[in-house]
Design a protein around this motif. Structure first.
Motif, mmCIF file in Angstrom:
data_model
loop_
_atom_site.group_PDB
_atom_site.id
_atom_site.type_symbol
_atom_site.label_atom_id
_atom_site.label_comp_id
_atom_site.label_asym_id
_atom_site.label_seq_id
_atom_site.Cartn_x
_atom_site.Cartn_y
_atom_site.Cartn_z
ATOM 1 N N SER A 170 0.829 -1.220 0.000
ATOM 2 C CA SER A 170 0.000 0.000 0.000
ATOM 3 C C SER A 170 0.856 1.260 0.000
ATOM 4 O O SER A 170 0.468 2.273 -0.607
ATOM 5 C CB SER A 170 -0.923 -0.015 1.213
ATOM 6 N N SER A 171 2.044 1.199 0.585
ATOM 7 C CA SER A 171 2.901 2.404 0.595
ATOM 8 C C SER A 171 3.430 2.690 -0.811
ATOM 9 O O SER A 171 3.471 3.845 -1.243
ATOM 10 C CB SER A 171 4.051 2.223 1.587
ATOM 11 N N VAL A 172 3.765 1.633 -1.555
ATOM 12 C CA VAL A 172 4.197 1.861 -2.953
ATOM 13 C C VAL A 172 2.998 2.320 -3.787
ATOM 14 O O VAL A 172 3.108 3.244 -4.592
ATOM 15 C CB VAL A 172 4.814 0.585 -3.566
ATOM 16 N N LEU A 173 1.828 1.712 -3.562
ATOM 17 C CA LEU A 173 0.628 2.111 -4.328
ATOM 18 C C LEU A 173 0.333 3.593 -4.119
ATOM 19 O O LEU A 173 -0.075 4.292 -5.043
ATOM 20 C CB LEU A 173 -0.560 1.256 -3.904
ATOM 21 N N GLU A 174 0.598 4.060 -2.903
ATOM 22 C CA GLU A 174 0.376 5.483 -2.630
ATOM 23 C C GLU A 174 1.381 6.325 -3.424
ATOM 24 O O GLU A 174 0.998 7.302 -4.073
ATOM 25 C CB GLU A 174 0.511 5.761 -1.133
ATOM 26 N N ARG A 175 2.645 5.901 -3.453
ATOM 27 C CA ARG A 175 3.660 6.659 -4.211
ATOM 28 C C ARG A 175 3.374 6.590 -5.712
ATOM 29 O O ARG A 175 3.749 7.459 -6.468
ATOM 30 C CB ARG A 175 5.062 6.124 -3.909
ATOM 31 N N ASN A 188 12.769 3.469 -4.882
ATOM 32 C CA ASN A 188 12.923 3.217 -3.452
ATOM 33 C C ASN A 188 12.036 2.120 -2.901
ATOM 34 O O ASN A 188 11.742 2.091 -1.695
ATOM 35 C CB ASN A 188 12.735 4.512 -2.666
ATOM 36 N N GLU A 189 11.627 1.195 -3.761
ATOM 37 C CA GLU A 189 10.865 0.042 -3.257
ATOM 38 C C GLU A 189 11.776 -0.749 -2.320
ATOM 39 O O GLU A 189 12.887 -1.130 -2.695
ATOM 40 C CB GLU A 189 10.449 -0.848 -4.446
ATOM 41 N N THR A 190 11.313 -0.980 -1.086
ATOM 42 C CA THR A 190 12.153 -1.715 -0.131
ATOM 43 C C THR A 190 11.963 -3.212 -0.351
ATOM 44 O O THR A 190 11.001 -3.633 -1.024
ATOM 45 C CB THR A 190 11.717 -1.396 1.308
ATOM 46 N N ASP A 191 12.809 -4.013 0.269
ATOM 47 C CA ASP A 191 12.668 -5.465 0.139
ATOM 48 C C ASP A 191 11.323 -5.898 0.721
ATOM 49 O O ASP A 191 10.613 -6.724 0.146
ATOM 50 C CB ASP A 191 13.813 -6.181 0.844
ATOM 51 N N GLY A 192 10.932 -5.271 1.825
ATOM 52 C CA GLY A 192 9.647 -5.595 2.465
ATOM 53 C C GLY A 192 8.479 -5.284 1.544
ATOM 54 O O GLY A 192 7.536 -6.078 1.408
ATOM 55 N N GLU A 193 8.560 -4.153 0.856
ATOM 56 C CA GLU A 193 7.474 -3.755 -0.059
ATOM 57 C C GLU A 193 7.402 -4.748 -1.229
ATOM 58 O O GLU A 193 6.323 -5.112 -1.685
ATOM 59 C CB GLU A 193 7.702 -2.327 -0.545
ATOM 60 N N PHE A 194 8.567 -5.181 -1.675
ATOM 61 C CA PHE A 194 8.593 -6.170 -2.764
ATOM 62 C C PHE A 194 7.972 -7.485 -2.298
ATOM 63 O O PHE A 194 7.166 -8.094 -3.000
ATOM 64 C CB PHE A 194 10.025 -6.400 -3.238
ATOM 65 N N ARG A 195 8.291 -7.889 -1.064
ATOM 66 C CA ARG A 195 7.740 -9.154 -0.548
ATOM 67 C C ARG A 195 6.225 -9.074 -0.408
ATOM 68 O O ARG A 195 5.514 -10.055 -0.571
ATOM 69 C CB ARG A 195 8.412 -9.558 0.764
ATOM 70 N N ALA A 196 5.718 -7.887 -0.167
ATOM 71 C CA ALA A 196 4.254 -7.719 -0.101
ATOM 72 C C ALA A 196 3.623 -8.067 -1.447
ATOM 73 O O ALA A 196 2.540 -8.658 -1.512
ATOM 74 C CB ALA A 196 3.924 -6.286 0.294
ATOM 75 N N ASP A 223 -0.948 -6.843 -13.976
ATOM 76 C CA ASP A 223 0.310 -6.183 -14.336
ATOM 77 C C ASP A 223 1.050 -5.874 -13.032
ATOM 78 O O ASP A 223 0.420 -5.457 -12.062
ATOM 79 C CB ASP A 223 0.061 -4.836 -15.047
ATOM 80 N N ILE A 224 2.368 -6.059 -13.032
ATOM 81 C CA ILE A 224 3.154 -5.752 -11.832
ATOM 82 C C ILE A 224 4.420 -4.993 -12.225
ATOM 83 O O ILE A 224 5.089 -5.365 -13.199
ATOM 84 C CB ILE A 224 3.521 -7.036 -11.063
ATOM 85 N N ILE A 225 4.680 -3.926 -11.504
ATOM 86 C CA ILE A 225 5.931 -3.168 -11.692
ATOM 87 C C ILE A 225 6.875 -3.537 -10.547
ATOM 88 O O ILE A 225 6.505 -3.432 -9.373
ATOM 89 C CB ILE A 225 5.678 -1.653 -11.699
ATOM 90 N N VAL A 226 8.080 -3.989 -10.903
ATOM 91 C CA VAL A 226 9.101 -4.320 -9.901
ATOM 92 C C VAL A 226 10.115 -3.181 -9.865
ATOM 93 O O VAL A 226 10.469 -2.641 -10.915
ATOM 94 C CB VAL A 226 9.817 -5.627 -10.289
ATOM 95 N N GLY A 227 10.521 -2.793 -8.659
ATOM 96 C CA GLY A 227 11.589 -1.792 -8.571
ATOM 97 C C GLY A 227 11.135 -0.356 -8.729
ATOM 98 O O GLY A 227 11.899 0.475 -9.227
ATOM 99 N N PHE A 228 9.878 -0.050 -8.308
ATOM 100 C CA PHE A 228 9.455 1.352 -8.314
ATOM 101 C C PHE A 228 10.411 2.123 -7.409
ATOM 102 O O PHE A 228 10.960 1.548 -6.462
ATOM 103 C CB PHE A 228 8.022 1.466 -7.784
ATOM 104 N N ARG A 250 -2.020 5.225 -7.125
ATOM 105 C CA ARG A 250 -2.983 4.274 -7.699
ATOM 106 C C ARG A 250 -4.349 4.406 -7.042
ATOM 107 O O ARG A 250 -5.336 3.865 -7.545
ATOM 108 C CB ARG A 250 -2.462 2.838 -7.564
ATOM 109 N N ARG A 251 -4.415 5.013 -5.905
ATOM 110 C CA ARG A 251 -5.699 5.308 -5.244
ATOM 111 C C ARG A 251 -6.510 4.072 -4.860
ATOM 112 O O ARG A 251 -7.746 4.046 -4.962
ATOM 113 C CB ARG A 251 -6.519 6.275 -6.098
ATOM 114 N N TYR A 252 -5.824 3.011 -4.552
ATOM 115 C CA TYR A 252 -6.440 1.898 -3.800
ATOM 116 C C TYR A 252 -5.331 1.309 -2.953
ATOM 117 O O TYR A 252 -4.136 1.519 -3.223
ATOM 118 C CB TYR A 252 -7.009 0.822 -4.741
ATOM 119 N N THR A 253 -5.736 0.580 -1.898
ATOM 120 C CA THR A 253 -4.735 -0.061 -1.044
ATOM 121 C C THR A 253 -4.690 -1.550 -1.383
ATOM 122 O O THR A 253 -5.606 -2.059 -2.054
ATOM 123 C CB THR A 253 -5.150 0.069 0.443
ATOM 124 N N ALA A 254 -3.678 -2.223 -0.883
ATOM 125 C CA ALA A 254 -3.589 -3.676 -1.111
ATOM 126 C C ALA A 254 -4.811 -4.359 -0.506
ATOM 127 O O ALA A 254 -5.387 -5.274 -1.098
ATOM 128 C CB ALA A 254 -2.302 -4.197 -0.482
#
Ligand code: SF4
Length: 456
Positions: free
Chosen positions: A286-291, A327-335, A320-325, A294-298
């Motif tokens: 949800s933190s990446v979606l906010e950056r 400052n995507e953290t490892d935790g955000e990627f694991r989400a 569709d999935i974007i990897v590496g937005f 995208r205007r929805y949460t996980a």
């Protein structure tokens, strides 16, 4: 907008009956390919035949994509290589259309740096093609129309690539401004076509034997939001479902923030609507979606998925999935990986984030290395392969209705097609089945398709 018929007539008068060949190359998404079919429709009205060989062409049009900077660099490379063609055939007319030219800086760069290019034409200015060509034929050094129009060139005849699958744009533009995306800047604000125009077009296509109708829009879920409540997307699906004929309705793309229960009801209650939904997640965090704006949460995304799966636990979803937005953290990627395992997509379209100047995300600082991003992409694809090879097993023993697309490129004597669930199905059969529906009993599951036997 000029009366294209009189302009087309004038062009035919000037050029006479000499045969003329056009080469139209479309890049990027299905909407752009559909625009390319309209460009061919206009050229065909001007007496053009078509060729894929640029050395044979009298008119060449590059219908461009701008979703990534690499796509633009590629076009500039192609334009550079076309200088020779123009030297060999001075009467050659080279034009550039599509999302790239909707950006004034790109149109200006083409005018200045590629003097062998005759015209540029913006994404919603397709109907001005005859006028632009007439200007070029009458000696204009560089013709241009990149203004925004609302007419959708809806009345332009399309020279379609397929005789049984048709793309039907239902709206243009996008109001969402996801921070990584250039589309709202090159395709403008959301504009929906009139429902009757769409319904009549689909009815005519079905009467002409089309078996698959793919409704297109950057965000089809917000169809009709600019039509003063005349018709929503779920209502449009129901109208199209009521058209007589044996065909399947598909649509792309759906923004999760506008995926309503009305839409889900329409998918399940309309017999002709495919039992598949492409629901771009982009990130499971949800933190990446906010950056990404995208205007929805996980959580909200999963609520929609659960609403669908309550109706049918096996319902086919892709994303569709974007990897590496940035400052995507490892935790955000694991989400993201967690959501993939939770949803069990039948397929994903995944991309490593690519910086696109002119977007908000391009201004964002990014400490994540390209190496780290590639490593994440490899892990993501491995997880999906595992999911698909397991998940596709649910089809073994079932009989699937398949629209036969083509001969298989992998197995001699085999055909390939797609089921309502948008699953690739391979089976042994005669090419005469291409373009028709076939019943196939599934005997085997791979991680990219299933195989079966034709039920006579
Ligand atoms: S919804 Fe977002 S990603 Fe899709 S076209 Fe619109 S701005 Fe781009």
């Amino acid at each position: 907008m000029n009366d294209n018929n009189s302009v087309t007539k004038k062009i035919c008068e000037i050029l006479g009956n000499t045969s003329r060949k056009a080469c139209v190359r479309s890049f990027g998404c299905q909407l752009n390919v559909s625009d390319g079919e309209k460009i061919k429709g206009l050229l065909s009205d001007m007496g053009c035949d078509f060729t894929d060989d640029e050395t044979e062409a009298d008119i060449i049009i590059l219908n461009t994509c701008a979703v990534r900077e690499s796509a633009e660099d590629r076009i500039f490379g192609i334009l550079g290589s076309m200088k020779k063609l123009k030297e060999l055939k001075p009467s050659l007319i080279i034009g550039v259309s599509g999302c790239m030219t909707a950006q004034s800086h790109a149109a200006e760069k083409i005018r200045k740096s590629y003097p062998h290019v005759s015209f540029v034409m913006g994404t919603s200015a397709i109907s001005s093609l005859p006028k632009l060509l007439l200007d070029c034929i009458q000696g204009t050094k560089f013709a241009s129309d990149i203004s925004e129009y609302d007419d959708f060139s809806a009345t332009v005849r399309q020279v379609r690539e397929s005789s049984f699958k048709a793309s039907v744009p239902i709206m243009f533009g996008c109001n969402n401004f996801c921070t990584y995306c250039i589309v709202p800047y090159v395709r403008g604000r959301e504009r929906s076509r009139q429902p009757d125009d769409i319904i009549n077009e689909v009815r005519e296509l079905v009467q002409n034997g089309y078996k698959e109708i793919m409704l297109l829009g950057q965000n089809v879920n917000s169809y009709g939001s600019d039509l003063g409540g005349k018709m929503s997307f779920p209502q449009l699906l129901r109208e199209l479902d009521a058209i007589d004929g044996d065909f399947i309705i598909r649509f792309m793309s759906s923004h999760p923030k506008d995926a309503t229960t009305e839409l889900i009801d329409a998918i399940f209650e309309c017999g002709k609507v495919a039992k598949h939904l492409h629901l771009p997640l982009q990130s499971g965090s949800s933190s990446v979606l906010e950056r990404m704006n995208r205007r929805y949460t996980a959580e909200k995304y999963l609520e929609t998925v659960d609403c669908i799966r309550q109706r049918d636990p096996d319902f086919s979803l892709t994303t569709d999935i974007i990897v590496g937005f940035p400052n995507e953290t490892d935790g955000e990627f694991r989400a993201t990986l967690d959501i993939m395992k939770r949803v069990e997509y039948d397929n994903i379209y995944s991309f490593i984030y690519s910086k696109r100047s002119g977007t908000k995300a391009a201004e964002m600082e990014d400490m994540t290395s390209e190496e780290e991003k590639s490593c994440r992409m490899r892990e993501l694809l491995a997880v999906q392969r595992e999911i698909s090879s397991e998940h596709y097993k649910r089809f073994i023993g079932r009989t699937m209705r398949v629209l036969v697309d083509d001969v298989s490129k992998k197995r001699e004597g085999f055909l390939t097609g797609k089921s309502s669930e948008f699953i690739i199905v391979e089976f042994e059969g005669e090419p005469s089945l291409i373009g028709s529906f076939a019943q196939v009993k599934i005997t085997e599951a791979m991680n990219w398709a299933v195989r079966g036997e034709l039920i006579k």
